[in-house]
Design a protein around this motif. Structure first.
Motif, short mmCIF file in Angstrom:
data_model
loop_
_atom_site.label_atom_id
_atom_site.label_comp_id
_atom_site.label_asym_id
_atom_site.label_seq_id
_atom_site.Cartn_x
_atom_site.Cartn_y
_atom_site.Cartn_z
N ARG A 86 0.25 4.48 -0.31
CA ARG A 86 -0.25 5.70 0.33
C ARG A 86 -1.31 5.32 1.37
NH1 ARG A 86 1.53 10.67 -1.59
NH2 ARG A 86 0.67 11.23 0.43
N ARG A 138 -5.54 -0.80 6.28
CA ARG A 138 -6.61 0.18 6.46
C ARG A 138 -7.55 -0.12 7.63
NH1 ARG A 138 -6.57 4.00 1.91
NH2 ARG A 138 -4.64 3.45 0.83
N GLU A 166 -3.91 7.92 2.72
CA GLU A 166 -4.85 8.61 1.84
C GLU A 166 -6.05 7.72 1.55
OE1 GLU A 166 -3.04 9.98 -1.71
OE2 GLU A 166 -1.69 11.38 -0.70
N SER A 167 -7.23 8.25 1.77
CA SER A 167 -8.45 7.52 1.41
C SER A 167 -8.63 7.56 -0.10
CB SER A 167 -9.66 8.16 2.09
OG SER A 167 -9.80 9.52 1.69
N GLY A 168 -9.30 6.58 -0.62
CA GLY A 168 -9.54 6.53 -2.06
C GLY A 168 -8.42 5.87 -2.83
N THR A 169 -7.33 5.57 -2.16
CA THR A 169 -6.25 4.83 -2.82
C THR A 169 -6.26 3.40 -2.30
OG1 THR A 169 -4.63 5.41 -1.11
CG2 THR A 169 -4.85 6.91 -2.98
N GLY A 170 -5.52 2.54 -2.92
CA GLY A 170 -5.49 1.14 -2.51
C GLY A 170 -4.12 0.54 -2.64
N ASP A 226 0.86 -1.18 0.00
CA ASP A 226 0.00 0.00 0.00
C ASP A 226 0.90 1.23 0.00
OD1 ASP A 226 -1.82 2.02 0.39
OD2 ASP A 226 -2.97 0.96 1.92
N SER A 271 3.59 5.53 4.23
CA SER A 271 2.74 6.67 4.58
C SER A 271 3.60 7.86 4.99
CB SER A 271 1.80 6.30 5.74
OG SER A 271 1.12 7.43 6.22
N TYR A 326 -1.47 -2.99 -3.87
CA TYR A 326 -1.14 -3.86 -4.99
C TYR A 326 -0.75 -5.23 -4.45
CZ TYR A 326 -0.57 0.62 -7.46
OH TYR A 326 -0.75 1.87 -7.99
#
Length: 337
Positions: free
Chosen positions: A20, A110, A23-27, A18, A98, A29
């Motif tokens: 980021r 998350r 940050e919300s809205g990101t994910g 991850d 992060s 791999y």
């Protein structure tokens, strides 16, 4: 592909990254061992140096009153621009990145990490390195080279604590086992900067340095192997590969040279004259690899010493076998004609 374990988990042999986590809205791999070096290289800064690393722990269950016996361990790392976490469980290896410490220390994929009742079950820092010696990318090279992703999780013999200790020790202490010279035929009197002189490094850094110096350029000539008998019945081995206008040599257990002048590699080692030139011990074999990156990857991935030493940079038995096989094939073709 998941593999069921007697521990009750399904270990996927994958890494979840991850980039980021704050940050919300990101994910994140999902990355396999085959994709590890290339895919992560496109997602991270290869020069991110680990400044320090700390081992943290948190309870496995929310009803716990203490962390004493049942707990999970993970690492937090600080680089120039990021906070990172890395850990292993029965599902996968997870790396999070992060700008905020809390997003990787207090969260896992998350979700909030488990804590129990009272001050004894909070997320706890256990030990910290004084400083760092390697980059994040070198650590990834180490994972790939030692086949970390494909090593099973086991609740007793290969758990989160073993993984955290392994990564922590790798960051805390290492040995510069490889000598690399990217311009072995250029000396101080050629007005070349000191940075091009040869220096020692870890095998994981050498993987990156070879790639930076054009390791993907295809070979244009057959592999040349050299053997030289030294005092006390020891043997010295060297291999020489050529790309367009550039030669590479790997020799002994420690040395990688790159030069435009082939004779320099045959007559010098670490910028000092050899006691005997290698010219008279030449043996030519067909290609085993397409470029220098493949040569490095083959020896790094297949060598058995976990400290990363090139114990057999040139395996003379393999080279001789290939050479003899090539000669036998040539003789058969001559007879057939």
């Amino acid at each position: 592909m998941s593999r069921s374990r007697s521990t009750g988990g399904d270990y996927t042999c994958q890494l979840y990254f991850d980039p980021r986590a704050d940050e919300s809205g990101t994910g994140g791999y999902w990355i396999t061992d085959e994709e590890l070096r290339q895919k992560l290289a496109n997602l991270i800064d290869a020069n991110e140096k680990i400044q320090k690393a700390s081992v943290y722990s948190n309870p496995l269950h929310s009803w716990q009153l203490t962390n004493a016996k049942s707990y999970h361990e993970f690492l937090i790392m600080k680089t120039n621009n990021w906070w990172w976490s890395i850990e292993k469980n029965s599902e996968c290896i997870t790396i999070q990145r992060s700008k905020k410490l809390e997003s990787v220390r207090d969260m896992y994929q998350r979700k909030k990490r488990t804590t129990g009742f009272g001050p004894l079950t909070k997320i706890r820092k256990n030990e910290t390195t004084k400083d760092g010696n390697i980059t994040i990318n070198e650590l990834i090279n180490y994972f790939w080279r030692t086949d970390i992703l494909n090593k099973d999780y086991h609740v007793v013999n290969a758990n989160c604590k073993d993984f955290a200790a392994m990564v922590f020790n790798r960051i805390k202490s290492f040995e510069c086992r490889v000598y690399f010279d990217e311009a072995a035929d250029q000396h101080d009197n050629d007005n070349i900067a000191d940075s091009t002189s040869g220096f020692h490094m870890t095998v994981d850094k050498a993987l990156d340095e070879v790639r930076r110096c054009g390791g993907s350029e295809p070979f244009t000539k057959n592999l040349e192997c050299y053997t030289l008998r030294l005092p006390f019945r020891q043997y010295f081995y060297s291999q020489l590969c050529a790309t367009e206008g550039t030669y590479w040599s790997l020799e002994g257990t420690l040395f990688i040279h790159r030069a435009k002048n082939k004779d320099v590699l045959l007559n010098e080692c670490q910028r000092h004259p050899r006691c005997t030139s290698l010219k008279d011990s030449k043996m030519v074999v067909s290609f085993l690899w397409n470029d220098m990156n493949k040569v490095m990857e083959y020896f790094c991935k297949n060598q058995k010493n976990k400290n990363g030493i090139f114990l057999n940079v040139v395996d003379i038995n393999v080279i001789s076998s290939l050479y003899n096989k090539s000669k036998r094939k040539s003789r058969r073709e001559t007879v057939d004609v």
